[in-house]
Motif scaffolding. Structure first.
Motif, mmCIF file in Angstrom:
data_model
loop_
_atom_site.group_PDB
_atom_site.id
_atom_site.type_symbol
_atom_site.label_atom_id
_atom_site.label_comp_id
_atom_site.label_asym_id
_atom_site.label_seq_id
_atom_site.Cartn_x
_atom_site.Cartn_y
_atom_site.Cartn_z
ATOM 1 N N VAL A 127 43.241 37.114 36.385
ATOM 2 C CA VAL A 127 43.517 37.468 37.781
ATOM 3 C C VAL A 127 42.869 38.809 38.106
ATOM 4 C CG1 VAL A 127 45.351 38.108 39.418
ATOM 5 C CG2 VAL A 127 45.642 36.117 37.925
ATOM 6 N N ASP A 128 42.972 39.767 37.181
ATOM 7 C CA ASP A 128 42.376 41.082 37.401
ATOM 8 C C ASP A 128 40.858 40.978 37.532
ATOM 9 O OD1 ASP A 128 42.481 43.856 37.780
ATOM 10 O OD2 ASP A 128 42.138 44.247 35.649
ATOM 11 N N GLU A 129 40.256 40.172 36.705
ATOM 12 C CA GLU A 129 38.799 40.006 36.766
ATOM 13 C C GLU A 129 38.382 39.393 38.099
ATOM 14 O OE1 GLU A 129 35.090 40.684 35.832
ATOM 15 O OE2 GLU A 129 36.765 41.332 34.571
ATOM 16 N N LYS A 130 39.107 38.398 38.550
ATOM 17 C CA LYS A 130 38.780 37.762 39.835
ATOM 18 C C LYS A 130 39.077 38.706 40.998
ATOM 19 C CE LYS A 130 38.929 33.117 38.129
ATOM 20 N NZ LYS A 130 39.453 31.774 38.207
ATOM 21 N N ARG A 131 40.042 39.599 40.813
ATOM 22 C CA ARG A 131 40.303 40.632 41.819
ATOM 23 C C ARG A 131 39.118 41.577 41.913
ATOM 24 N NH1 ARG A 131 41.061 45.841 41.725
ATOM 25 N NH2 ARG A 131 41.074 45.879 39.477
ATOM 26 N N LYS A 132 38.596 41.968 40.764
ATOM 27 C CA LYS A 132 37.467 42.898 40.733
ATOM 28 C C LYS A 132 36.218 42.303 41.371
ATOM 29 C CE LYS A 132 38.877 45.311 36.528
ATOM 30 N NZ LYS A 132 38.579 45.468 35.093
ATOM 31 N N VAL A 177 47.923 45.390 38.045
ATOM 32 C CA VAL A 177 46.911 44.576 38.722
ATOM 33 C C VAL A 177 47.251 44.468 40.209
ATOM 34 C CG1 VAL A 177 45.897 42.259 38.887
ATOM 35 C CG2 VAL A 177 46.233 43.310 36.651
ATOM 36 N N ALA A 178 48.509 44.234 40.537
ATOM 37 C CA ALA A 178 48.925 44.148 41.940
ATOM 38 C C ALA A 178 48.697 45.485 42.651
ATOM 39 C CB ALA A 178 50.394 43.745 42.029
ATOM 40 N N LYS A 179 48.996 46.573 41.960
ATOM 41 C CA LYS A 179 48.796 47.902 42.552
ATOM 42 C C LYS A 179 47.312 48.159 42.811
ATOM 43 C CE LYS A 179 49.666 52.790 41.744
ATOM 44 N NZ LYS A 179 50.145 53.792 40.808
#
Length: 190
Positions: A127-132, A177-179
């Protein structure tokens, strides 16, 4: 007698002024070196290994020179003498000693929960990678993180403090990750 106490004080000075020990840590998919004081305790070494590997120290068993190192109160270097008396018992590790990193018996008892949390950590990283890469928008990130937090909360600890701490750490990573997603929305995170 004077000669003996002089030798003890020389040993003391050597221990307190000596350079750091470089310990080679290997096992459980990890291989790295740690520079640490010979007067540091085994508990301090385990804390540093925990910081680097993210494996809770209660799940670690360390072996050096064909011996299990279980007493967290021992200093890593030689025994420290003060005034002819033993101040701190030492393990006697030397520079460049290789330490084998293994799982403790407690890990076996908690393995099912640990494995679930490891899988959830991988999902959080995805999820973090896709956020980035901006593949996910902020609202999607929050929805997925909420779902992952519910799954994390569903991992049974069965009274294990180590597993409870690992679960708490996993929740913190999800919240980070949400932050970061919120900060990106405000332009803080590029």
């Amino acid at each position: 007698m004077s000669r003996r106490s002089n030798r003890a004080s020389t040993t003391e000075n050597f221990i307190h002024t000596s350079s750091l020990l470089t310990l080679r840590i290997a096992g459980l998919g990890h291989h790295f070196e740690i520079d640490i004081s010979p007067t540091a305790t085994l508990a301090e070494l385990k804390s540093e290994i925990e910081r680097r590997t993210e494996l809770p120290s209660s799940y670690l068993r360390l072996v050096a020179k064909h011996r299990k190192m279980d007493d967290d109160s021992l200093v890593l270097g030689p025994t420290i003498l003060e005034g002819g008396n033993i101040k701190d018992l030492g393990i006697g590790l030397e520079d460049r000693t290789k330490i084998l990193l293994l799982h403790s018996p407690q890990y076996a008892a908690d393995k099912e929960g640990v494995d679930k949390l490891v899988e959830l950590l991988k999902e959080i990283a995805e999820v973090d990678e896709k956020r980035k890469t901006r593949e996910f928008e902020r609202i999607q990130v929050h929805e997925l993180i909420t779902q992952l937090c519910c799954k994390i909360d569903g991992v049974e600890t069965n009274g294990s403090e180590a597993l409870r701490a690992l679960r708490k750490s996993t929740i913190r990573k999800a919240e980070e990750v949400a932050k970061k997603s919120d900060e990106a929305k405000r332009g803080i995170d590029p």
